[in-house]
Design an enzyme around this catalytic site. Structure first.
Site, PDB file in Angstrom:
ATOM      1  N   ALA A   1      53.515  35.412 -16.539  1.00 38.14           N
ATOM      2  CA  ALA A   1      53.354  36.738 -17.134  1.00 38.14           C
ATOM      3  C   ALA A   1      51.971  36.799 -17.777  1.00 38.14           C
ATOM      4  O   ALA A   1      51.387  35.760 -18.124  1.00 38.14           O
ATOM      5  CB  ALA A   1      54.445  36.970 -18.161  1.00 38.14           C
TER       6      ALA A   1
ATOM      7  N   GLY B   1      56.340  33.076 -15.235  1.00 35.28           N
ATOM      8  CA  GLY B   1      56.823  34.225 -14.459  1.00 35.28           C
ATOM      9  C   GLY B   1      56.568  34.069 -12.968  1.00 35.28           C
ATOM     10  O   GLY B   1      57.298  34.634 -12.146  1.00 35.28           O
TER      11      GLY B   1
ATOM     12  N   GLU C   1      59.386  32.079 -11.786  1.00 41.88           N
ATOM     13  CA  GLU C   1      60.571  32.952 -11.854  1.00 41.88           C
ATOM     14  C   GLU C   1      60.562  33.967 -10.708  1.00 41.88           C
ATOM     15  O   GLU C   1      61.607  34.266 -10.124  1.00 41.88           O
ATOM     16  CB  GLU C   1      60.609  33.650 -13.224  1.00 41.88           C
ATOM     17  CG  GLU C   1      60.916  32.648 -14.338  1.00 41.88           C
ATOM     18  CD  GLU C   1      60.672  33.191 -15.742  1.00 41.88           C
ATOM     19  OE1 GLU C   1      59.551  33.714 -15.985  1.00 41.88           O
ATOM     20  OE2 GLU C   1      61.575  33.119 -16.589  1.00 41.88           O
TER      21      GLU C   1
ATOM     22  N   GLU D   1      56.345  27.855 -20.679  1.00 40.26           N
ATOM     23  CA  GLU D   1      56.322  28.797 -21.802  1.00 40.26           C
ATOM     24  C   GLU D   1      56.450  28.121 -23.161  1.00 40.26           C
ATOM     25  O   GLU D   1      55.960  28.633 -24.169  1.00 40.26           O
ATOM     26  CB  GLU D   1      57.442  29.836 -21.653  1.00 40.26           C
ATOM     27  CG  GLU D   1      57.245  30.832 -20.521  1.00 40.26           C
ATOM     28  CD  GLU D   1      57.786  30.369 -19.168  1.00 40.26           C
ATOM     29  OE1 GLU D   1      58.061  29.166 -19.003  1.00 40.26           O
ATOM     30  OE2 GLU D   1      57.933  31.222 -18.275  1.00 40.26           O
TER      31      GLU D   1
HETATM   32  N1  CO8 Z   1      47.975  35.427 -18.327  1.00 38.05           N
HETATM   33  C1  CO8 Z   1      46.750  35.955 -18.525  1.00 38.05           C
HETATM   34  N2  CO8 Z   1      45.610  35.356 -18.091  1.00 38.05           N
HETATM   35  C2  CO8 Z   1      45.732  34.172 -17.441  1.00 38.05           C
HETATM   36  C3  CO8 Z   1      47.001  33.566 -17.219  1.00 38.05           C
HETATM   37  C4  CO8 Z   1      48.158  34.250 -17.702  1.00 38.05           C
HETATM   38  N3  CO8 Z   1      49.411  33.772 -17.491  1.00 38.05           N
HETATM   39  N4  CO8 Z   1      46.795  32.398 -16.568  1.00 38.05           N
HETATM   40  C5  CO8 Z   1      45.471  32.287 -16.380  1.00 38.05           C
HETATM   41  N5  CO8 Z   1      44.825  33.349 -16.907  1.00 38.05           N
HETATM   42  C6  CO8 Z   1      43.375  33.612 -16.935  1.00 38.05           C
HETATM   43  C7  CO8 Z   1      42.652  32.695 -17.904  1.00 38.05           C
HETATM   44  O1  CO8 Z   1      42.718  33.207 -19.220  1.00 38.05           O
HETATM   45  C8  CO8 Z   1      41.258  32.685 -17.323  1.00 38.05           C
HETATM   46  O2  CO8 Z   1      40.621  33.860 -17.718  1.00 38.05           O
HETATM   47  P1  CO8 Z   1      39.035  33.807 -18.177  1.00 38.05           P
HETATM   48  O3  CO8 Z   1      38.311  33.450 -16.937  1.00 38.05           O
HETATM   49  O4  CO8 Z   1      38.775  35.202 -18.630  1.00 38.05           O
HETATM   50  O5  CO8 Z   1      38.971  32.771 -19.231  1.00 38.05           O
HETATM   51  C9  CO8 Z   1      41.484  32.788 -15.821  1.00 38.05           C
HETATM   52  O6  CO8 Z   1      42.813  33.288 -15.666  1.00 38.05           O
HETATM   53  C10 CO8 Z   1      41.396  31.443 -15.130  1.00 38.05           C
HETATM   54  O7  CO8 Z   1      42.317  30.546 -15.774  1.00 38.05           O
HETATM   55  P2  CO8 Z   1      41.898  29.059 -16.207  1.00 38.05           P
HETATM   56  O8  CO8 Z   1      40.467  28.993 -16.593  1.00 38.05           O
HETATM   57  O9  CO8 Z   1      42.913  28.584 -17.201  1.00 38.05           O
HETATM   58  O10 CO8 Z   1      42.096  28.314 -14.792  1.00 38.05           O
HETATM   59  P3  CO8 Z   1      42.391  26.784 -14.531  1.00 38.05           P
HETATM   60  O11 CO8 Z   1      42.231  26.580 -13.069  1.00 38.05           O
HETATM   61  O12 CO8 Z   1      41.627  25.910 -15.469  1.00 38.05           O
HETATM   62  O13 CO8 Z   1      43.955  26.578 -14.898  1.00 38.05           O
HETATM   63  C11 CO8 Z   1      46.296  27.193 -14.900  1.00 38.05           C
HETATM   64  C12 CO8 Z   1      44.975  27.176 -14.107  1.00 38.05           C
HETATM   65  C13 CO8 Z   1      46.817  25.748 -15.064  1.00 38.05           C
HETATM   66  C14 CO8 Z   1      47.298  27.973 -14.066  1.00 38.05           C
HETATM   67  C15 CO8 Z   1      46.085  27.832 -16.300  1.00 38.05           C
HETATM   68  O14 CO8 Z   1      45.424  29.084 -16.135  1.00 38.05           O
HETATM   69  C16 CO8 Z   1      47.347  28.104 -17.082  1.00 38.05           C
HETATM   70  O15 CO8 Z   1      47.939  27.171 -17.625  1.00 38.05           O
HETATM   71  N6  CO8 Z   1      47.775  29.388 -17.171  1.00 38.05           N
HETATM   72  C17 CO8 Z   1      48.887  29.800 -17.981  1.00 38.05           C
HETATM   73  C18 CO8 Z   1      50.190  29.333 -17.382  1.00 38.05           C
HETATM   74  C19 CO8 Z   1      51.342  29.761 -18.270  1.00 38.05           C
HETATM   75  O16 CO8 Z   1      51.484  29.337 -19.397  1.00 38.05           O
HETATM   76  N7  CO8 Z   1      52.209  30.630 -17.738  1.00 38.05           N
HETATM   77  C20 CO8 Z   1      53.341  31.129 -18.464  1.00 38.05           C
HETATM   78  C21 CO8 Z   1      53.036  32.466 -19.052  1.00 38.05           C
HETATM   79  S1  CO8 Z   1      54.393  33.123 -19.994  1.00 38.05           S
HETATM   80  C22 CO8 Z   1      55.497  33.666 -18.835  1.00 38.05           C
HETATM   81  O17 CO8 Z   1      55.223  33.660 -17.687  1.00 38.05           O
HETATM   82  C23 CO8 Z   1      56.865  34.165 -19.162  1.00 38.05           C
HETATM   83  C24 CO8 Z   1      56.968  34.668 -20.518  1.00 38.05           C
HETATM   84  C25 CO8 Z   1      58.350  35.178 -20.741  1.00 38.05           C
HETATM   85  C26 CO8 Z   1      58.389  36.034 -21.965  1.00 38.05           C
HETATM   86  C27 CO8 Z   1      59.704  36.674 -22.099  1.00 38.05           C
HETATM   87  C28 CO8 Z   1      59.682  37.928 -22.952  1.00 38.05           C
HETATM   88  C29 CO8 Z   1      60.943  38.753 -22.852  1.00 38.05           C
END
Ligand code: CO8
Length: 255
Positions: free
Chosen positions: A63, A106, A109, A129
């Site tokens: 997400a 997400g 999921e 998460e």
């Molecule tokens: N959301 C927003 N932006 C993101 C996300 C994300 N999930 N993932 C990556 N990005 C962005 C980064 O901020 C970055 O942006 P910028 O260039 O502006 O800094 C760009 O994408 C590239 O990302 P990275 O530099 O981190 O790329 P890497 O190759 O180094 O790493 C990864 C790749 C490992 C995938 C890393 O980006 C990462 O760990 N991302 C987040 C993964 C994560 O935690 N996902 C879970 C999110 S929460 C969710 O999905 C469910 C929530 C449920 C809530 C329920 C409410 C009811």
């Protein structure tokens, strides 16, 4: 469409998640677009299967954290945040996830909401998460536990670790693992195969398999039998069985 690319080839519609600057993070606008397009196609008799994919590098990194970060509990509850993803899960047209690279949070999921998951050797799955101070919120704790079992679900959800495609296949999350460059071709081939069968039978089969995750064995078996009986009211049942006996290819109409 700002966040998706849609292609149609015969009876198969491919939806490509397209937010490359954020690794296909799933925001509200993307979900709205997905439901708008697929909701309409779901009732189109000329469409038989959906393929959902990302890029060659990433399926979806979860997400959209930037969109979620400032929200309050009241905001989240008031809009019942992410409830609309269940509308996607409930689409009756079979959905195949074609996964290259990370499918996290997400993204994982979303893959689990699909009916088949075809993953490349470099695919990575996880529910990280917990590292963000939250928990999976689009069905992760429920679907992962049902698909992969409690032991694996606890491991992934509590530690936030990821698993590779082989592990995901061995624990029941992934249908097939193929070389990275074969992911989309294999998904499209499977989609074309499914889309060529009788639409009523395909939808019935899908519903029955999912019923197994929701009900006890006795009820599930009775449900399956009733659906099986009902399919004898279709033209496709007569056609499929007659074609077999006449040693020719069936011509299914979905009726
Ligand atoms: N959301 C927003 N932006 C993101 C996300 C994300 N999930 N993932 C990556 N990005 C962005 C980064 O901020 C970055 O942006 P910028 O260039 O502006 O800094 C760009 O994408 C590239 O990302 P990275 O530099 O981190 O790329 P890497 O190759 O180094 O790493 C990864 C790749 C490992 C995938 C890393 O980006 C990462 O760990 N991302 C987040 C993964 C994560 O935690 N996902 C879970 C999110 S929460 C969710 O999905 C469910 C929530 C449920 C809530 C329920 C409410 C009811």
């Amino acid at each position: 469409m700002n966040n998706l690319k849609i292609e149609r080839d015969g009876r198969v519609v491919t939806v490509r998640l397209h937010r490359p600057h954020v690794l296909n993070a799933l925001n509200g606008e993307l979900l709205a677009e997905l439901l708008e397009v697929l909701g309409e196609l779901d009732t189109a008799p000329e469409v038989g299967c959906f393929v959902v994919t990302g890029s060659e590098k990433v399926f979806a990194a979860g997400a959209d954290i930037r969109e979620m970060a400032p929200r309050t509990a009241v905001d989240m509850a008031a809009e019942d945040c992410f409830a609309a993803w269940e509308t996607f899960a409930d689409l009756r047209t079979p959905k195949i996830a074609a996964v290259n690279g990370p499918a996290l949070g997400g993204g994982c999921e979303l893959a689990m909401m699909c009916d088949l998951v075809i993953a490349g050797e470099s695919a990575v799955f996880g529910q990280p998460e917990i590292k963000l101070g939250v928990i999976p919120g689009i069905g992760g704790t429920q679907r992962l536990t049902r698909l992969a079992g409690r032991a694996k679900a606890m491991d992934l959800v509590l530690t936030g670790r990821t698993m590779d495609a082989k592990e995901a296949e061995s624990c029941g999350l992934v249908s097939r693992v193929v070389p990275d460059d074969r992911v989309l071709p294999e998904a499209l081939e499977a989609a074309a195969t499914i889309a060529a069968y009788g639409r009523t039978a395909v939808r019935a089969a899908r519903e029955c398999v999912d019923r197994a995750l929701e009900t006890g064995l006795r009820d599930g078996i009775r449900y399956e039998r009733r659906v099986f009986h009902a399919l004898f009211a279709t033209h496709d049942q007569k056609e499929g069985m007659t074609a077999f006996l006449e040693k020719r290819a069936p011509r299914f109409t979905g009726r």
